[in-house]
Design a protein around this motif. Structure first.
Motif: not given
Length: 115
Positions: A58, A75-80, A82-83, A93
Motif C-alpha cells: 500500500e 489494522s484499520k490502515y486501509q480505511e485510513w 482513503k480518508r 488522502s
C-alpha cells in the motif's frame, strides 16, 4: 456535498518539513534524519505486525512509513488511507500523498507533529 479544495504544492504542511531543513537542531540535522529516527521507534511493534506485506504494498514498500502507520493507525490502515478529511494533508488522502514528494512530506509531518 461540497468538494474539498486541494492545497497546491508549496502551500501546505510540507512547508514545515522543508523549514526544518533550513533550521535544523543538534539532535536531527535534517528532516530526513528526524523522520528515520521517529519511524524506527516502531520497529519492535512492526515485528509482530500480521499484515506487513499488504501494508508495504500500500505504501510502495516504504518500510519507515509502514512502521509508522502500523504504530499509529494499525489494522484499520486501509480505511485510513482513503480518508480525505485530514486537514493537514490539504484535501489529499494518505494514499494520494504517497504519489508525490510534497504529499509524502505532508504525510510525514502529520505523524511527526502528532496530528
Amino acid at each position: 456535498m461540497s468538494e474539498t479544495m486541494i492545497v497546491p504544492e508549496g502551500k501546505g504542511f510540507e512547508i514545515d518539513y522543508d523549514n526544518y531543513e533550513r533550521n535544523p537542531n543538534r539532535k536531527f540535522p535534517t528532516s530526513e534524519d528526524w523522520w528515520n529516527v521517529f519511524a524506527s521507534s516502531g520497529k519492535d511493534e512492526w515485528e509482530n505486525c500480521t499484515f506487513k506485506e499488504e501494508l508495504l504494498d500500500e505504501v510502495n514498500n516504504d518500510l519507515n512509513l509502514a512502521m509508522v502507520i502500523n504504530h499509529f493507525v494499525g489494522s484499520k490502515y486501509q480505511e485510513w488511507m482513503k480518508r480525505k478529511d485530514i486537514s493537514d494533508l490539504g484535501g489529499l488522502s494518505p494514499a494520494e500523498c504517497i504519489d508525490t514528494n510534497f504529499g509524502m512530506k505532508r504525510l510525514r509531518m502529520l505523524f511527526l507533529q502528532g496530528k
